[in-house]
Scaffold this motif. Structure first.
Motif, short mmCIF file in Angstrom:
data_model
loop_
_atom_site.label_atom_id
_atom_site.label_comp_id
_atom_site.label_asym_id
_atom_site.label_seq_id
_atom_site.Cartn_x
_atom_site.Cartn_y
_atom_site.Cartn_z
N VAL A 117 0.84 -1.20 0.00
CA VAL A 117 0.00 0.00 0.00
C VAL A 117 0.87 1.25 0.00
O VAL A 117 0.62 2.20 -0.74
N TYR A 118 1.91 1.25 0.83
CA TYR A 118 2.84 2.38 0.85
C TYR A 118 3.55 2.52 -0.50
O TYR A 118 3.69 3.62 -1.03
N ALA A 119 4.01 1.40 -1.03
CA ALA A 119 4.76 1.42 -2.29
C ALA A 119 3.92 1.95 -3.44
O ALA A 119 4.45 2.59 -4.37
N ALA A 120 2.61 1.72 -3.38
CA ALA A 120 1.72 2.12 -4.47
C ALA A 120 1.13 3.51 -4.28
O ALA A 120 0.20 3.89 -4.99
N GLY A 121 1.66 4.28 -3.33
CA GLY A 121 1.19 5.66 -3.16
C GLY A 121 0.58 5.96 -1.82
O GLY A 121 0.33 7.11 -1.49
N THR A 151 1.47 -0.78 -8.57
CA THR A 151 0.04 -0.49 -8.38
C THR A 151 -0.80 -1.72 -8.66
O THR A 151 -1.78 -1.99 -7.95
N LEU A 152 -0.44 -2.49 -9.67
CA LEU A 152 -1.17 -3.72 -9.95
C LEU A 152 -1.01 -4.72 -8.81
O LEU A 152 -1.97 -5.43 -8.46
N SER A 153 0.15 -4.77 -8.19
CA SER A 153 0.35 -5.65 -7.04
C SER A 153 -0.55 -5.23 -5.89
O SER A 153 -1.11 -6.07 -5.17
N CYS A 154 -0.71 -3.91 -5.71
CA CYS A 154 -1.61 -3.41 -4.67
C CYS A 154 -3.06 -3.80 -4.98
O CYS A 154 -3.81 -4.20 -4.09
N ALA A 155 -3.44 -3.71 -6.24
CA ALA A 155 -4.79 -4.10 -6.64
C ALA A 155 -5.02 -5.59 -6.40
O ALA A 155 -6.11 -5.99 -5.96
N ARG A 156 -4.03 -6.41 -6.69
CA ARG A 156 -4.16 -7.85 -6.42
C ARG A 156 -4.33 -8.09 -4.92
O ARG A 156 -5.16 -8.91 -4.50
N TYR A 157 -3.56 -7.38 -4.13
CA TYR A 157 -3.69 -7.50 -2.67
C TYR A 157 -5.09 -7.08 -2.22
O TYR A 157 -5.70 -7.74 -1.36
N GLN A 158 -5.63 -6.03 -2.82
CA GLN A 158 -6.98 -5.58 -2.48
C GLN A 158 -8.00 -6.67 -2.81
O GLN A 158 -8.93 -6.91 -2.04
N GLY A 159 -7.82 -7.33 -3.95
CA GLY A 159 -8.72 -8.43 -4.29
C GLY A 159 -8.61 -9.59 -3.34
O GLY A 159 -9.61 -10.20 -2.94
N GLU A 160 -7.39 -9.94 -2.92
CA GLU A 160 -7.19 -11.01 -1.95
C GLU A 160 -7.88 -10.67 -0.63
O GLU A 160 -8.55 -11.52 -0.02
N ARG A 161 -7.70 -9.43 -0.20
CA ARG A 161 -8.29 -8.99 1.07
C ARG A 161 -9.82 -9.06 1.01
O ARG A 161 -10.47 -9.53 1.95
N LEU A 162 -10.39 -8.62 -0.09
CA LEU A 162 -11.84 -8.70 -0.26
C LEU A 162 -12.31 -10.15 -0.20
O LEU A 162 -13.31 -10.46 0.45
#
Length: 218
Positions: free
Chosen positions: A156-160, A181-192
């Motif tokens: 999250v920090y790395a992506a802004g 940013t795509l890695s952050c989005a993947r993490y967001q999907g995993e979390r959801l």
């Protein structure tokens, strides 16, 4: 039971589309059954034709990605919504889809499900946070469980560092999200997906307890 996740988005020139793909990938990697859907386009043909990137993105995705429906909303255990910013608010196309869900809302079929949001704008301060907060106003009414990124992972920090949701400053002309940013989005999907699994199991348990009644008989 695998949780069912709907990733529904609007994208004109492709940056939100790419974020949506990454969110879907992340949810799938966490064991979710995922539907990736674009919402219907309502912009006039002449507006689309005036922007080559918009025209090209429509050509690439119109047949490849299905259009989101109310059946998709009812099917899902969790939701991820993506949009470009429009003056600090969601795109009209996504909002129109959300507004069409009033029948499901009245029936309580959207309640108690986790939801998260992701955005793209031309500039980092182009309304990214306010757009997500605007979407959250809808989800309060739905009775959703809002799942932000928070500061729960270094990506999250790395992506802004946006704790509200993955966000991409695409610039003008628009550029595609970078790998961080795509890695952050993947993490967001995993979390959801993880919250979707937990809440879906809880809903099943609660419905079973209600069916058994106070005497424990079904």
């Amino acid at each position: 039971m695998s949780p069912r996740v709907l990733v529904a988005y609007y994208s004109a020139t492709g940056s939100v589309h790419r974020l949506a793909e990454a969110v879907a990938e992340g949810a799938g990697s966490a064991g979710a059954e995922v539907r990736l859907r674009r919402v219907a386009e309502h912009a006039p043909a002449e507006a689309i034709a005036s922007n080559p990137a918009w025209t090209e993105h429509r050509r690439e995705t119109d047949s490849a990605i299905g259009v989101a429906t109310l059946d998709d909303l009812e099917w899902a255990d969790g939701y991820a919504f993506g949009t470009p910013t429009r003056y600090g608010a969601p795109a009209a196309q996504l909002k129109q889809f959300i507004d069409s869900a009033s029948s499901l809302w009245h029936e309580g079929k959207l309640a108690d499900k986790p939801v998260t949001a992701f955005v793209s704008s031309a500039e980092r301060h182009g309304g990214q946070e306010s757009t997500i907060l605007s979407l959250n106003n809808v989800f309060y009414h739905w009775g959703s469980v809002i799942v932000p990124l928070g500061y729960t992972d270094d990506v999250v920090y790395a992506a802004g560092g946006n704790p509200y949701g993955t966000s991409w400053p695409a610039g003008f002309p628009s550029t595609m999200p970078d790998e961080v940013t795509l890695s952050c989005a993947r993490y967001q999907g995993e979390r959801l997906a993880k919250f979707a699994a937990l809440l879906a199991s809880a809903r099943v348990a609660m419905s079973g307890a209600a069916a058994d009644g106070p005497g424990g008989q079904s």
